[in-house]
Motif scaffolding. Structure first.
Motif, PDB file in Angstrom:
ATOM      1  N   VAL A   1       0.897  -1.307  -0.020  1.00 44.66           N
ATOM      2  CA  VAL A   1      -0.029   0.018  -0.051  1.00 44.66           C
ATOM      3  C   VAL A   1       0.954   1.358  -0.202  1.00 44.66           C
ATOM      4  N   PRO A   2       1.956   1.368   1.009  1.00 43.12           N
ATOM      5  CA  PRO A   2       2.736   2.491   0.782  1.00 43.12           C
ATOM      6  C   PRO A   2       3.181   2.669  -0.447  1.00 43.12           C
ATOM      7  N   VAL A   3       3.830   1.817  -0.945  1.00 46.43           N
ATOM      8  CA  VAL A   3       4.808   1.787  -2.428  1.00 46.43           C
ATOM      9  C   VAL A   3       3.657   2.181  -3.375  1.00 46.43           C
ATOM     10  N   PHE A   4       2.443   1.702  -3.373  1.00 45.00           N
ATOM     11  CA  PHE A   4       1.505   2.001  -4.409  1.00 45.00           C
ATOM     12  C   PHE A   4       1.365   3.397  -4.441  1.00 45.00           C
ATOM     13  N   LEU A   5       0.963   3.908  -3.240  1.00 49.25           N
ATOM     14  CA  LEU A   5       0.438   5.442  -2.932  1.00 49.25           C
ATOM     15  C   LEU A   5       1.650   6.028  -3.271  1.00 49.25           C
ATOM     16  N   ASP A   6       3.207   5.824  -3.076  1.00 54.65           N
ATOM     17  CA  ASP A   6       4.173   6.424  -3.407  1.00 54.65           C
ATOM     18  C   ASP A   6       4.296   6.737  -4.844  1.00 54.65           C
ATOM     19  N   VAL A   7       4.306   5.453  -5.614  1.00 57.80           N
ATOM     20  CA  VAL A   7       4.452   5.661  -6.944  1.00 57.80           C
ATOM     21  C   VAL A   7       3.537   6.078  -7.741  1.00 57.80           C
ATOM     22  N   TYR A   8       2.252   5.815  -7.172  1.00 50.18           N
ATOM     23  CA  TYR A   8       1.025   6.588  -8.040  1.00 50.18           C
ATOM     24  C   TYR A   8       1.032   8.130  -7.900  1.00 50.18           C
ATOM     25  N   GLU A  54       4.701  21.509 -12.385  1.00 41.84           N
ATOM     26  CA  GLU A  54       5.297  22.878 -12.248  1.00 41.84           C
ATOM     27  C   GLU A  54       5.576  23.321 -10.632  1.00 41.84           C
ATOM     28  N   SER A  55       4.827  22.839  -9.725  1.00 44.43           N
ATOM     29  CA  SER A  55       5.118  22.891  -8.557  1.00 44.43           C
ATOM     30  C   SER A  55       5.958  22.214  -7.734  1.00 44.43           C
ATOM     31  N   PHE A  56       6.205  21.028  -8.424  1.00 48.11           N
ATOM     32  CA  PHE A  56       7.293  20.109  -7.845  1.00 48.11           C
ATOM     33  C   PHE A  56       8.178  19.554  -8.961  1.00 48.11           C
ATOM     34  N   PRO A  57       9.331  20.234  -8.792  1.00 48.00           N
ATOM     35  CA  PRO A  57      10.343  19.818 -10.110  1.00 48.00           C
ATOM     36  C   PRO A  57      10.469  18.322  -9.912  1.00 48.00           C
ATOM     37  N   LEU A  58      11.291  17.714 -11.170  1.00 45.82           N
ATOM     38  CA  LEU A  58      11.564  16.528 -11.247  1.00 45.82           C
ATOM     39  C   LEU A  58      12.453  15.851 -10.110  1.00 45.82           C
ATOM     40  N   ALA A  59      13.590  16.703  -9.643  1.00 46.29           N
ATOM     41  CA  ALA A  59      14.196  16.436  -8.657  1.00 46.29           C
ATOM     42  C   ALA A  59      13.779  16.332  -7.485  1.00 46.29           C
ATOM     43  N   TYR A  60      12.677  17.319  -6.977  1.00 43.39           N
ATOM     44  CA  TYR A  60      12.005  17.265  -5.956  1.00 43.39           C
ATOM     45  C   TYR A  60      11.131  15.915  -5.547  1.00 43.39           C
ATOM     46  N   ARG A  61      10.344  15.608  -6.826  1.00 43.63           N
ATOM     47  CA  ARG A  61       9.763  14.360  -7.172  1.00 43.63           C
ATOM     48  C   ARG A  61      10.477  13.093  -6.825  1.00 43.63           C
ATOM     49  N   ILE A 106      10.227   8.305   0.971  1.00 44.35           N
ATOM     50  CA  ILE A 106       9.387   7.336   1.292  1.00 44.35           C
ATOM     51  C   ILE A 106       9.793   5.967   0.890  1.00 44.35           C
ATOM     52  N   LEU A 107      10.370   5.764   0.230  1.00 41.51           N
ATOM     53  CA  LEU A 107      10.775   4.205  -0.151  1.00 41.51           C
ATOM     54  C   LEU A 107      11.785   3.734   0.746  1.00 41.51           C
ATOM     55  N   LEU A 108      12.852   4.584   1.556  1.00 44.03           N
ATOM     56  CA  LEU A 108      13.602   4.435   2.426  1.00 44.03           C
ATOM     57  C   LEU A 108      12.707   3.940   3.927  1.00 44.03           C
ATOM     58  N   ILE A 109      11.655   4.855   4.144  1.00 39.87           N
ATOM     59  CA  ILE A 109      10.928   4.610   5.276  1.00 39.87           C
ATOM     60  C   ILE A 109      10.304   3.245   5.253  1.00 39.87           C
ATOM     61  N   ILE A 110       9.964   2.963   3.910  1.00 32.53           N
ATOM     62  CA  ILE A 110       9.164   1.511   3.880  1.00 32.53           C
ATOM     63  C   ILE A 110      10.192   0.536   4.083  1.00 32.53           C
ATOM     64  N   GLY A 111      11.470   0.730   3.529  1.00 29.06           N
ATOM     65  CA  GLY A 111      12.559  -0.155   3.849  1.00 29.06           C
ATOM     66  C   GLY A 111      12.801  -0.454   5.366  1.00 29.06           C
ATOM     67  N   VAL A 112      12.842   0.698   6.152  1.00 34.19           N
ATOM     68  CA  VAL A 112      13.067   0.821   7.534  1.00 34.19           C
ATOM     69  C   VAL A 112      11.992  -0.287   8.160  1.00 34.19           C
ATOM     70  N   ILE A 113      10.600  -0.003   7.811  1.00 34.22           N
ATOM     71  CA  ILE A 113       9.601  -0.731   8.212  1.00 34.22           C
ATOM     72  C   ILE A 113       9.822  -2.344   8.061  1.00 34.22           C
TER      73      ILE A 113
END
Length: 552
Positions: free
Chosen positions: A177-184, A197-204, A211-218
């Motif tokens: 679920v977290p991975v799906f929401l993150d990728v979506y 425009e609000s979030f450039p590619l580097a920020y995204r 978020i993937l790192l947090i999921i990895g810690v879990i």
């Protein structure tokens, strides 16, 4: 004094058993064993019998810690008394300061224009409020609140009968679920021109990787604690069974929360009216006079009094709810299967707001003070206060907070069972767990994490379903995500409260199990079969192993 041969023989047997297997994680023996702190020749038989008489106090209880109940009552009376005074003596011209002018002849401020503010001069635009979104949000939240009651009961039923299945089915969703929401979110934001425009590619990419790192810690946490999953499942099953036998708690606990909200309502009104206590006075600046509002000097003090009362009331109500859960579950635990307790919930409520109300107030006051101190320490850490003195003070405060958390862990649970005062309950609960080689720091922290994960998964699935329904039947567009997020947040709060109650049940059964072990009794065999597998406290075991040979 009777001979100590039998006692010494039992102690030698237990000592040899502990010395043969020094593993700190060995579960407790399934059969009863004598208390671990064997009395020396200076201890009396009365002290031993006192230890063995710990059980639920069904008889009449005396008032404990009543000075703190008196202090809390005086604080509440002062808050309401000054609040009524502030409401009656408020200045009706507070909102008309701009209509005052300085009269140089009298050196005072005079009112030249008294007109009620016209709300019709600023018409509310339905388009600005997005009425369709607001209506969908209201209906969705109302439906979620109504459905949350059967939803909680359904989750309780699953945890009671299918604990293992729901845990193992939910574990993959903790990652999916977290991975799906993150990728979506990453894909949707990339496709949307406004979001990109609000979030450039580097920020995204940075947010995606974070978020993937947090999921990895879990995932790492569950892999490391995988050997404790089976024990956690059994603990949750026992707690769910205990809670299902006392479903009246689901009506009383929300009722107590509603009472707290109704209690807060007049205090909030008093705070609003307190701001209107003052007068319009002239103020000189650069040789020119103007009329400003000057608040009465006692208003800030009343704000401090009212806020302190609200904070203490909130923590006291939380402790009262823990008391109610503990007292009700304890009566179920110590009752026989053929003799179900009658009016256990009513009895616990009468004890919580009667003889033990001072204990509840004291516990709430200590929790309130500790949380305020912790907030101050966190604020100082964020401000990065330099200096060795600040560092030493911060370490001392953290040590004191940790010590309080250690002592307060099972204090209110023990007070609900025995009716003892706060200090006596803190001391006796620590001694009880120490005699039985049980940890006073935690029961099984993995159970809380798993329950939180299950709640997150279920609420996320519900939010996804709500989003799909809204997008199918409505035309909200991107606003459908906002409505679904609000529904997810509301259901998460409700299920989080359910998990909090279930954690209190786990702690209560743990204390009851320790009392059983201390007496050599078995009131609930299913609880003993599970809690006996908890690891032995490392510190208490080593300390006992060092003392035992002296008894020979």
């Amino acid at each position: 004094m009777p001979p100590m041969d039998d006692t010494n023989e039992d102690a030698n047997k237990l000592s040899s058993t502990l010395l043969q297997d020094p593993s700190p994680t060995q579960p407790l023996l399934s059969k009863p064993y004598p208390p671990l702190d064997h009395p020396s020749t200076s201890e009396t038989i009365e002290d031993q019998s006192k230890f063995l008489q710990i059980s639920y106090n069904y008889g009449p209880r005396t008032f404990k810690d009543w000075p703190f109940l008196l202090l809390f009552s005086l604080l509440v009376l002062a808050t309401f008394g000054f609040g009524i005074f502030a409401s009656v003596n408020r200045n009706p011209h507070h909102s008309q300061v701009s209509s005052y002018f300085y009269n140089s002849s009298s050196s005072t401020c005079s009112l030249i224009d008294v007109r009620e503010p016209s709300f019709l001069s600023h018409p509310i635009s339905l388009n600005a409020l997005k009425w369709s979104v607001l209506k969908s949000l209201i209906w969705t939240l109302v439906a979620t609140l109504i459905l949350s009651v059967p939803f909680v009961l359904f989750v309780l039923l699953l945890l009671k009968h299918y604990t293992k299945q729901i845990v193992y089915v939910s574990l993959p969703f903790f990652v999916i679920v977290p991975v799906f929401l993150d990728v979506y979110w990453f894909v949707a934001c990339t496709v949307s021109s406004s979001c990109s425009e609000s979030f450039p590619l580097a920020y995204r990419i940075l947010i995606l990787v974070f978020i993937l790192l947090i999921i990895g810690v879990i995932v790492w946490i569950f892999v490391v604690n995988w050997h404790r999953i089976e024990l956690t499942i059994k603990i949750i099953c026992v707690a769910a069974n205990a809670l299902s036998q006392n479903l009246g708690l689901f009506g009383v606990l929300p009722g107590l929360t509603l009472v707290l909200v109704l209690y807060y309502a007049p205090i909030v009104v008093f705070l609003v009216f307190a701001r209107f206590n003052g007068k319009v006075v002239p103020k000189e600046k650069n040789g020119e006079y103007s009329c400003v509002w000057k608040q009465d000097s006692w208003v800030p003090a009343y704000f401090a009094l009212a806020i302190l009362t609200m904070l203490w009331s909130a923590t006291a109500m939380i402790e009262a709810q823990v008391y109610v859960v503990s007292g009700t579950i304890a009566q179920w635990y110590f009752s026989k299967d053929y003799d179900r307790p009658k009016k256990s919930l009513r009895t616990t409520l009468r004890n919580a707001f009667g003889p033990s109300s001072g204990t509840v107030c004291l516990s709430g006051l200590l929790v309130c003070v500790v949380r305020m101190v912790r907030a101050m320490v966190d604020s100082a850490r964020r401000e990065d206060a330099a200096g060795i003195v600040n560092l030493i003070l911060r370490c001392c405060v953290n040590a004191l907070i940790a010590g309080f958390d250690f002592l307060n862990k099972f204090t209110i649970n023990f007070a609900a069972i025995t009716g003892e005062a706060y200090c006596a309950s803190a001391r006796m609960s620590c001694e009880l767990l120490k005699r039985n080689l049980l940890s006073a720091a935690f029961v099984e922290t993995v159970s809380t994490r798993i329950l939180a994960g299950i709640v997150f998964v279920l609420s996320a699935i519900y939010a996804i379903v709500v989003c799909l329904i809204i997008k199918a039947v409505g035309h909200l567009g991107v606003d459908a995500y906002f409505v679904a997020a609000m529904a997810w947040l509301l259901l998460l709060v409700v299920l989080g409260y359910f998990v909090h109650v279930l954690d209190d049940v786990i702690d209560t059964v743990y204390v009851c199990y320790a009392i059983d072990r201390d007496k050599g009794d078995v009131c609930k065999e299913e609880a003993h079969e599970v809690y006996v597998q908890l690891p032995i406290s490392r510190s208490q075991r080593s300390a006992y192993s060092a003392r035992t040979p002296v008894v020979v």
